[in-house]
Scaffold this active site. Structure first.
Site, PDB file in Angstrom:
ATOM      1  N   TYR A 145      40.321  79.253 -46.727  1.00 45.61           N
ATOM      2  CA  TYR A 145      39.756  78.083 -46.046  1.00 45.61           C
ATOM      3  C   TYR A 145      38.256  78.259 -45.972  1.00 45.61           C
ATOM      4  O   TYR A 145      37.769  79.323 -45.584  1.00 45.61           O
ATOM      5  CB  TYR A 145      40.353  77.970 -44.645  1.00 45.61           C
ATOM      6  CG  TYR A 145      39.799  76.848 -43.783  1.00 45.61           C
ATOM      7  CD1 TYR A 145      39.068  77.125 -42.629  1.00 45.61           C
ATOM      8  CD2 TYR A 145      40.011  75.503 -44.106  1.00 45.61           C
ATOM      9  CE1 TYR A 145      38.562  76.103 -41.831  1.00 45.61           C
ATOM     10  CE2 TYR A 145      39.513  74.481 -43.304  1.00 45.61           C
ATOM     11  CZ  TYR A 145      38.796  74.788 -42.167  1.00 45.61           C
ATOM     12  OH  TYR A 145      38.293  73.777 -41.367  1.00 45.61           O
ATOM     13  N   ASP A 240      32.607  83.737 -49.364  1.00 42.16           N
ATOM     14  CA  ASP A 240      32.637  83.104 -48.044  1.00 42.16           C
ATOM     15  C   ASP A 240      32.889  84.213 -47.029  1.00 42.16           C
ATOM     16  O   ASP A 240      34.024  84.640 -46.833  1.00 42.16           O
ATOM     17  CB  ASP A 240      33.737  82.038 -47.991  1.00 42.16           C
ATOM     18  CG  ASP A 240      33.783  81.373 -46.622  1.00 42.16           C
ATOM     19  OD1 ASP A 240      34.390  80.288 -46.506  1.00 42.16           O
ATOM     20  OD2 ASP A 240      33.253  81.952 -45.658  1.00 42.16           O
ATOM     21  N   LYS A 268      30.107  82.289 -37.635  1.00 45.54           N
ATOM     22  CA  LYS A 268      30.693  83.062 -36.547  1.00 45.54           C
ATOM     23  C   LYS A 268      29.719  84.108 -35.970  1.00 45.54           C
ATOM     24  O   LYS A 268      28.782  83.742 -35.265  1.00 45.54           O
ATOM     25  CB  LYS A 268      32.029  83.652 -36.997  1.00 45.54           C
ATOM     26  CG  LYS A 268      33.059  82.528 -37.372  1.00 45.54           C
ATOM     27  CD  LYS A 268      34.406  83.073 -37.733  1.00 45.54           C
ATOM     28  CE  LYS A 268      35.273  82.029 -38.396  1.00 45.54           C
ATOM     29  NZ  LYS A 268      35.934  81.088 -37.479  1.00 45.54           N
TER      30      LYS A 268
HETATM   31  P1  KE4 Z   1      33.487  76.212 -39.181  1.00 42.54           P
HETATM   32  O1  KE4 Z   1      33.084  74.899 -39.852  1.00 42.54           O
HETATM   33  O2  KE4 Z   1      34.801  76.083 -38.437  1.00 42.54           O
HETATM   34  O3  KE4 Z   1      32.369  76.820 -38.353  1.00 42.54           O
HETATM   35  O4  KE4 Z   1      33.713  77.278 -40.371  1.00 42.54           O
HETATM   36  C1  KE4 Z   1      34.629  76.973 -41.391  1.00 42.54           C
HETATM   37  C2  KE4 Z   1      35.114  78.273 -42.022  1.00 42.54           C
HETATM   38  C3  KE4 Z   1      34.589  78.642 -43.250  1.00 42.54           C
HETATM   39  N1  KE4 Z   1      34.978  79.779 -43.859  1.00 42.54           N
HETATM   40  C4  KE4 Z   1      35.907  80.595 -43.290  1.00 42.54           C
HETATM   41  C5  KE4 Z   1      36.323  81.843 -44.013  1.00 42.54           C
HETATM   42  C6  KE4 Z   1      36.473  80.263 -42.023  1.00 42.54           C
HETATM   43  O5  KE4 Z   1      37.408  81.080 -41.473  1.00 42.54           O
HETATM   44  C7  KE4 Z   1      36.069  79.082 -41.370  1.00 42.54           C
HETATM   45  C8  KE4 Z   1      36.636  78.642 -40.036  1.00 42.54           C
HETATM   46  N2  KE4 Z   1      37.683  79.466 -39.497  1.00 42.54           N
HETATM   47  C9  KE4 Z   1      38.649  78.784 -38.670  1.00 42.54           C
HETATM   48  C10 KE4 Z   1      39.763  79.750 -38.250  1.00 42.54           C
HETATM   49  N3  KE4 Z   1      40.148  80.684 -39.206  1.00 42.54           N
HETATM   50  C11 KE4 Z   1      38.006  78.151 -37.485  1.00 42.54           C
HETATM   51  C12 KE4 Z   1      38.947  77.745 -36.368  1.00 42.54           C
HETATM   52  C13 KE4 Z   1      39.100  76.264 -36.311  1.00 42.54           C
HETATM   53  O6  KE4 Z   1      39.211  75.605 -37.381  1.00 42.54           O
HETATM   54  O7  KE4 Z   1      39.129  75.761 -35.167  1.00 42.54           O
END
Ligand code: KE4
Length: 421
Positions: A145, A240, A268
């Site tokens: 993701y 990523d 993060k």
């Molecule tokens: P954000 O747009 O949520 O800040 O980041 C997206 C993203 C991009 N790349 C990786 C590897 C990620 O894990 C994420 C976002 N992670 C999720 C949970 N694994 C965020 C939690 C959520 O969607 O509320």
């Protein structure tokens, strides 16, 4: 009268916010809760909900809080910055200092652009790769993701995998027509895809340690093969590292595994818990970005002064190698304790207890796990004041705020259910 119980709050939230949440996985539906708990505050390794319950937190807002909730130094840095203003839309010294911290820590990064979310960082990195290579095709992996930009919502992991939503309505098929999806750790599939599409391939984007199908480490040689295939085809390799960056090593997976990508996506931890993410790479590539290059990318709140203050407060402390020794030690302790209950896969301070006895190498393997047993364990632990990821397809995150007692208490509580749940 203030709404105080989770039921009252959730009922009101459902009237105003789709699903009552601002991000799907927070609904905790995948683990069988009728309503999520509502947090009032966090402190160290703990969350406190509006009903006065305390939870030992192994989610840590999905990874950012390497020093735990309400870390005093982070709070003080943000408070001090806020008193000087919250946003200027003009460059500040802190943005330059944070860029320097990131460039010093991450081997592949000479230049970096700050943005406000991991989605924005991944989306921008892809546009840059397409602009730099003048090609359109991208290759990603099922179960990985990279945020919810249209081109990347094809067999995504995380929320989509948890909610079992097929590739998302609302994304025009033309947009994902240039997105190739391969099985993670399947070097033959990737080689075949690059053979077929190599001419038009702009980038391969990968979570170098997958965290959105549960924690799935790269098989030996997997990342090396991606590097070689990109070199051979002229595509850019994008790591990523939104989860892995500053978590599994100060320089992330690229430091831990010794593979250098062309672009890196961060999020993060880099923002210290505030809305800040980043993407970076060689100057020759990054200089294609506006205003000096033709690839447009922008953001009102990019490099926000509160977020850069939080990020700097955290990243400066991560220069201390003892931090990663401690995270490794605690991660190993938790892994050893939970491994009696199923297949634990861990890299540094991120791990997943998969409800299976088999190795989990890709998304198919992850989906074959006993998600019902995972949900039962989640509810069992929550009743005992321990909050783990509300999905089999996510990770547990160890912080410097977690103690050995926290670890042992978690292992003991989980052990009450045993392997058969
Ligand atoms: P954000 O747009 O949520 O800040 O980041 C997206 C993203 C991009 N790349 C990786 C590897 C990620 O894990 C994420 C976002 N992670 C999720 C949970 N694994 C965020 C939690 C959520 O969607 O509320």
């Amino acid at each position: 009268m203030a709404l105080r119980t989770r039921s009252e709050l959730y009922r009101r939230a459902l009237e105003l916010i789709p699903g009552g949440v601002n991000s799907p996985v927070r609904a905790m539906r995948a683990v069988g809760l009728d309503e999520p708990f509502f947090v009032e505050r966090g402190e160290g390794a703990y969350l406190y909900d509006v009903e006065g319950n305390r939870y030992l937190d192994w989610v840590l807002s999905w990874g950012p809080l390497i020093f735990g909730h309400a870390d005093p130094e982070t709070i003080e840095a943000v408070r001090e910055a806020a008193q000087r203003g919250t946003t200027f839309g003009v460059t500040t010294e802190a943005e330059v200092e944070l860029a320097a911290e990131v460039a010093d820590a991450v081997p592949s990064i000479e230049k970096v652009r700050l943005v406000s979310s991991g989605t924005e960082a991944a989306m921008s990195a892809l546009r840059l790769a397409r602009g730099y290579t003048k090609r359109d095709r991208i290759l990603k992996f099922a179960g990985c993701y990279h945020g919810h930009a249209d081109a990347l919502l094809a067999s995504a992991g995380s929320g989509l995998a948890t909610l079992a939503i097929p590739s998302t309505p609302g994304v025009p098929s033309a947009v994902t027509a240039d997105t190739i999806v391969c099985r993670y750790n399947d070097v033959d599939a990737v080689a075949e895809a690059v053979m077929r599409y190599g001419e038009g391939l702009a980038a391969i984007i990968v979570e170098p340690v997958a965290g959105n199908m549960g924690v799935v480490p790269p098989a030996d040689g997997f990342l090396e093969v991606l590097r070689k295939l990109c070199d051979a085809s002229g595509a850019l390799l994008i790591f990523d590292e939104v989860i892995t960056g500053f978590r599994i090593a100060r320089g992330g997976a690229q430091e831990r595994f010794g593979i250098t990508p062309d672009l890196t996506v961060l999020g993060k931890i880099v923002g210290g818990g505030l809305p800040l993410a980043a993407f970076g790479g060689r100057a020759e590539v990054m200089d294609q970005l506006a205003p000096i290059g033709p690839v447009y990318q922008a953001g009102t709140l990019s490099g926000n002064p509160l977020a850069t203050a939080a990020g700097l407060s955290v990243l400066r402390r991560l220069r201390d190698e003892a931090v990663y020794d401690e995270l490794e030690r605690k991660g190993a302790r938790l892994e050893a304790g939970l491994s009696q209950l199923g297949r634990v896969q861990r890299v540094g301070a991120m791990l997943t207890l998969f409800m299976t006895d088999r190795v989990v190498s890709n998304f198919d393997d992850a989906q074959a796990c006993d998600t019902e047993r995972y949900a039962a364990q989640f509810r069992h632990l929550l009743e005992r004041g321990i909050y783990v990821a509300p999905s089999q397809f996510e990770a547990m995150f160890v912080s410097l705020a977690h103690t050995d007692e926290d670890i042992d208490r978690t292992v003991e509580a989980a052990g009450e259910l045993g392997r058969d749940g």
